[in-house]
Design a protein around this motif. Structure first.
Motif, PDB file in Angstrom:
ATOM      1  N   LEU A 163       0.826  -1.206   0.000  1.00 44.60           N
ATOM      2  CA  LEU A 163       0.000   0.000   0.000  1.00 44.60           C
ATOM      3  C   LEU A 163       0.859   1.254   0.000  1.00 44.60           C
ATOM      4  O   LEU A 163       0.557   2.243  -0.678  1.00 44.60           O
ATOM      5  CB  LEU A 163      -0.924  -0.014   1.223  1.00 44.60           C
ATOM      6  CG  LEU A 163      -2.107  -0.976   1.143  1.00 44.60           C
ATOM      7  CD1 LEU A 163      -2.695  -1.218   2.524  1.00 44.60           C
ATOM      8  CD2 LEU A 163      -3.168  -0.428   0.195  1.00 44.60           C
ATOM      9  N   GLU A 164       1.938   1.191   0.752  1.00 41.68           N
ATOM     10  CA  GLU A 164       2.851   2.340   0.801  1.00 41.68           C
ATOM     11  C   GLU A 164       3.461   2.582  -0.575  1.00 41.68           C
ATOM     12  O   GLU A 164       3.529   3.726  -1.054  1.00 41.68           O
ATOM     13  CB  GLU A 164       3.937   2.079   1.837  1.00 41.68           C
ATOM     14  CG  GLU A 164       4.647   3.310   2.328  1.00 41.68           C
ATOM     15  CD  GLU A 164       5.406   3.030   3.618  1.00 41.68           C
ATOM     16  OE1 GLU A 164       5.311   3.860   4.535  1.00 41.68           O
ATOM     17  OE2 GLU A 164       6.092   1.987   3.692  1.00 41.68           O
ATOM     18  N   ALA A 165       3.894   1.514  -1.228  1.00 42.20           N
ATOM     19  CA  ALA A 165       4.496   1.643  -2.553  1.00 42.20           C
ATOM     20  C   ALA A 165       3.477   2.109  -3.590  1.00 42.20           C
ATOM     21  O   ALA A 165       3.844   2.742  -4.583  1.00 42.20           O
ATOM     22  CB  ALA A 165       5.097   0.302  -2.981  1.00 42.20           C
ATOM     23  N   ALA A 166       2.200   1.781  -3.347  1.00 41.85           N
ATOM     24  CA  ALA A 166       1.145   2.146  -4.297  1.00 41.85           C
ATOM     25  C   ALA A 166       0.648   3.576  -4.109  1.00 41.85           C
ATOM     26  O   ALA A 166      -0.164   4.051  -4.903  1.00 41.85           O
ATOM     27  CB  ALA A 166      -0.019   1.168  -4.174  1.00 41.85           C
ATOM     28  N   GLY A 167       1.106   4.254  -3.046  1.00 39.26           N
ATOM     29  CA  GLY A 167       0.781   5.668  -2.940  1.00 39.26           C
ATOM     30  C   GLY A 167      -0.005   6.110  -1.725  1.00 39.26           C
ATOM     31  O   GLY A 167      -0.488   7.246  -1.686  1.00 39.26           O
ATOM     32  N   TRP A 168      -0.106   5.250  -0.702  1.00 39.68           N
ATOM     33  CA  TRP A 168      -0.756   5.668   0.539  1.00 39.68           C
ATOM     34  C   TRP A 168       0.276   5.758   1.661  1.00 39.68           C
ATOM     35  O   TRP A 168       1.290   5.054   1.651  1.00 39.68           O
ATOM     36  CB  TRP A 168      -1.852   4.677   0.933  1.00 39.68           C
ATOM     37  CG  TRP A 168      -3.092   4.793   0.113  1.00 39.68           C
ATOM     38  CD1 TRP A 168      -4.104   5.696   0.270  1.00 39.68           C
ATOM     39  CD2 TRP A 168      -3.461   3.977  -1.006  1.00 39.68           C
ATOM     40  NE1 TRP A 168      -5.085   5.480  -0.674  1.00 39.68           N
ATOM     41  CE2 TRP A 168      -4.717   4.441  -1.476  1.00 39.68           C
ATOM     42  CE3 TRP A 168      -2.864   2.898  -1.663  1.00 39.68           C
ATOM     43  CZ2 TRP A 168      -5.378   3.861  -2.560  1.00 39.68           C
ATOM     44  CZ3 TRP A 168      -3.511   2.327  -2.753  1.00 39.68           C
ATOM     45  CH2 TRP A 168      -4.747   2.811  -3.185  1.00 39.68           C
ATOM     46  N   THR A 169       0.029   6.607   2.623  1.00 40.00           N
ATOM     47  CA  THR A 169       0.923   6.762   3.764  1.00 40.00           C
ATOM     48  C   THR A 169       0.496   5.818   4.877  1.00 40.00           C
ATOM     49  O   THR A 169      -0.639   5.890   5.367  1.00 40.00           O
ATOM     50  CB  THR A 169       0.897   8.207   4.281  1.00 40.00           C
ATOM     51  OG1 THR A 169       1.330   9.078   3.238  1.00 40.00           O
ATOM     52  CG2 THR A 169       1.804   8.368   5.485  1.00 40.00           C
ATOM     53  N   VAL A 170       1.380   4.931   5.272  1.00 45.42           N
ATOM     54  CA  VAL A 170       1.112   3.974   6.343  1.00 45.42           C
ATOM     55  C   VAL A 170       1.665   4.542   7.649  1.00 45.42           C
ATOM     56  O   VAL A 170       2.825   4.970   7.705  1.00 45.42           O
ATOM     57  CB  VAL A 170       1.752   2.604   6.046  1.00 45.42           C
ATOM     58  CG1 VAL A 170       1.549   1.642   7.207  1.00 45.42           C
ATOM     59  CG2 VAL A 170       1.162   2.026   4.754  1.00 45.42           C
ATOM     60  N   PRO A 171       0.862   4.586   8.712  1.00 44.39           N
ATOM     61  CA  PRO A 171       1.320   5.167   9.988  1.00 44.39           C
ATOM     62  C   PRO A 171       2.553   4.455  10.537  1.00 44.39           C
ATOM     63  O   PRO A 171       2.785   3.274  10.275  1.00 44.39           O
ATOM     64  CB  PRO A 171       0.111   4.971  10.919  1.00 44.39           C
ATOM     65  CG  PRO A 171      -1.058   4.775  10.029  1.00 44.39           C
ATOM     66  CD  PRO A 171      -0.536   4.104   8.795  1.00 44.39           C
ATOM     67  N   ARG A 172       3.337   5.178  11.298  1.00 43.65           N
ATOM     68  CA  ARG A 172       4.478   4.622  12.038  1.00 43.65           C
ATOM     69  C   ARG A 172       4.242   4.821  13.526  1.00 43.65           C
ATOM     70  O   ARG A 172       3.879   5.916  13.922  1.00 43.65           O
ATOM     71  CB  ARG A 172       5.779   5.317  11.622  1.00 43.65           C
ATOM     72  CG  ARG A 172       6.192   5.044  10.186  1.00 43.65           C
ATOM     73  CD  ARG A 172       6.659   3.588  10.006  1.00 43.65           C
ATOM     74  NE  ARG A 172       7.327   3.398   8.724  1.00 43.65           N
ATOM     75  CZ  ARG A 172       6.706   3.143   7.574  1.00 43.65           C
ATOM     76  NH1 ARG A 172       5.387   3.073   7.544  1.00 43.65           N
ATOM     77  NH2 ARG A 172       7.394   2.968   6.455  1.00 43.65           N
ATOM     78  N   PRO A 173       4.425   3.826  14.360  1.00 46.19           N
ATOM     79  CA  PRO A 173       4.735   2.455  13.959  1.00 46.19           C
ATOM     80  C   PRO A 173       3.591   1.834  13.168  1.00 46.19           C
ATOM     81  O   PRO A 173       2.436   2.256  13.293  1.00 46.19           O
ATOM     82  CB  PRO A 173       4.940   1.740  15.304  1.00 46.19           C
ATOM     83  CG  PRO A 173       4.136   2.528  16.273  1.00 46.19           C
ATOM     84  CD  PRO A 173       4.230   3.950  15.830  1.00 46.19           C
TER      85      PRO A 173
END
Length: 230
Positions: A163-173
């Motif tokens: 999902l991150e590579a596809a263009g969405w921001t994944v929360p950290r952690p």
């Protein structure tokens, strides 16, 4: 999307998976000895403009590896497609083979690993090798997808970087998998936000032990469908 699906079916990147899927197609299960098995990687299934995406684990050796369609021809699929039908997201409650008339309405079903693995257990390396296909598929769906249901922890770990590579921001952690966990993902640049749902996998073990009931599955799918506007 059709071009992606065609490329997926020709992949031979993981020697262990290639050997296993082709051996299963040769030996067959006695109940399906008259079948001509698919025996190749299984592409995603559903419209290329889906608003709801369901991410599983991998095809079953005598399910999708036999029929050529995700979740088709195995008991996990029986549970999933029955739930989708009850919610008006599938044209029929059963999925037995290609050409059986099944259509999904606004839903696309895919997996992080496209080949049947021994013991239904792909390795982390096989998951990572296969991940570019999932990234590509999610990019194709970026303008229409509004919610994603991930079935099981393995799929969850594969989906987050895709999902991150596809263009969405994944929360950290990174959010931890759990049943009915819900996470909002914002687009990294342009695009629409996405709602991510965790759900226990529709495996026979989870269904038989009651860890996942049809009602629990319907609850998650219903919420995801509502979020997607279906």
């Amino acid at each position: 999307m059709a071009g992606l699906d065609a490329l997926v079916t020709g992949c031979r990147a993981c020697p262990r998976l290639v050997e296993w899927r082709e051996e299963a197609a040769r030996v067959k299960r006695s109940a399906f000895r008259d079948w001509e098995y698919w025996g190749r990687p299984v592409p995603g299934f559903g419209p290329s403009d889906a608003a709801l995406v369901i991410i599983g684990l991998a095809p079953a050796a005598h399910g999708g590896n036999r029929t050529g369609r995700m979740f088709t021809g195995d008991r996990s699929g029986d549970v999933l497609f029955a739930a989708l039908y009850e919610l008006g997201l599938s044209s029929q409650p059963t999925s037995t083979r290609l050409g059986d008339g099944l259509q999904l309405h606004g839903v696309r079903v895919t997996a992080p690993v496209h080949c049947a693995p021994p013991g239904n257990r792909p390795t982390a390396r096989e998951r990572d090798t296969c991940r570019p296909w999932l990234e590509w598929e999610l990019r194709q769906l970026r303008s229409t997808a509004r919610s994603i249901v991930v079935l099981g922890g393995f799929g969850w770990l594969a989906a987050l970087p895709a999902l991150e590579a596809a263009g969405w921001t994944v929360p950290r952690p990174r959010p931890v998998f759990g049943h009915d966990v819900r996470v909002s993902l914002q687009p990294a640049a342009t695009g629409s936000p996405l709602r991510l749902f965790g759900c226990y996998h529709v495996s026979q073990r989870n269904i038989y032990t009651g860890r996942l009931t049809p009602a629990m599955l319907r609850t998650v799918l219903s919420s995801a469908a509502e979020t997607a506007g279906l």
